[in-house]
Design an enzyme around this catalytic site. Structure first.
Site, PDB file in Angstrom:
ATOM      1  N   GLU A  21       0.824  -1.212   0.000  1.00  0.00           N
ATOM      2  CA  GLU A  21       0.000   0.000   0.000  1.00  0.00           C
ATOM      3  C   GLU A  21       0.857   1.260   0.000  1.00  0.00           C
ATOM      4  O   GLU A  21       0.448   2.290  -0.537  1.00  0.00           O
ATOM      5  CB  GLU A  21      -0.940  -0.003   1.205  1.00  0.00           C
ATOM      6  N   TYR A  53     -14.276  26.781   3.153  1.00  0.00           N
ATOM      7  CA  TYR A  53     -14.167  25.400   2.681  1.00  0.00           C
ATOM      8  C   TYR A  53     -12.924  25.179   1.831  1.00  0.00           C
ATOM      9  O   TYR A  53     -12.454  24.043   1.713  1.00  0.00           O
ATOM     10  CB  TYR A  53     -15.439  24.931   1.969  1.00  0.00           C
ATOM     11  N   LEU A  71      -6.357   4.751   9.066  1.00  0.00           N
ATOM     12  CA  LEU A  71      -7.189   5.883   8.665  1.00  0.00           C
ATOM     13  C   LEU A  71      -7.575   6.739   9.866  1.00  0.00           C
ATOM     14  O   LEU A  71      -7.733   7.951   9.743  1.00  0.00           O
ATOM     15  CB  LEU A  71      -8.440   5.389   7.940  1.00  0.00           C
ATOM     16  N   GLU A  72      -7.685   6.116  11.028  1.00  0.00           N
ATOM     17  CA  GLU A  72      -7.999   6.855  12.248  1.00  0.00           C
ATOM     18  C   GLU A  72      -6.942   7.913  12.547  1.00  0.00           C
ATOM     19  O   GLU A  72      -7.245   9.008  13.014  1.00  0.00           O
ATOM     20  CB  GLU A  72      -8.112   5.912  13.456  1.00  0.00           C
ATOM     21  N   LYS A  98     -11.465   4.414   2.210  1.00  0.00           N
ATOM     22  CA  LYS A  98     -10.539   3.802   1.257  1.00  0.00           C
ATOM     23  C   LYS A  98     -11.395   3.093   0.212  1.00  0.00           C
ATOM     24  O   LYS A  98     -12.186   2.214   0.540  1.00  0.00           O
ATOM     25  CB  LYS A  98      -9.605   2.809   1.936  1.00  0.00           C
TER      26      LYS A  98
END
Length: 119
Positions: A21, A53, A71-72, A98
């Site tokens: 990855e 934004y 991801l956390e 993902k």
């Protein structure tokens, strides 16, 4: 109180626990919602009185560019920057997805969602 949402920020990044990855990367989707008092900007019509934004998008792109195993971890970094850089943010939710994760099955995406409030 109001909510500014930036939805479906698409990014190619290199997060994950697997060595491959870090080399081949994956497609990601990030969604951000920021709660803030929008009454001032509703009256003033000035960008400096609201949640920009463009700024949120920049934070997401920069933090997604820093490799994380989980991801956390990247979601928490995004949340930290929102509260450090956007003074009127009271609460924020970040979803990091993902797309087509390498988990040995036909899965569209995996998503983590984290919410924090200004302390």
């Amino acid at each position: 109180m109001g909510i500014i949402r930036v939805t479906n920020i698409r990014i190619y990044a290199f997060h994950g626990c697997l060595e491959e990855e870090s080399k081949i990367g994956s497609d990601y989707r990030v969604d951000v919602a920021v709660k803030a008092n929008l009454q001032i900007s509703a009256k003033s019509d000035q960008l400096q009185d609201t949640v920009d934004y463009v700024h949120i998008n920049r934070i997401v792109k920069e933090e997604m560019g820093i490799r994380s195993k989980l991801l956390e971890h990247v979601a928490k970094r995004i949340l930290n920057r929102i509260f450090n850089e956007i003074d009127i943010a009271n609460e924020a939710t970040v979803e990091v997805s993902k797309i087509n994760p390498p988990i040995g099955g036909n899965v569209q995406m995996v998503t983590i969602e984290m919410t924090s409030k200004r302390s």
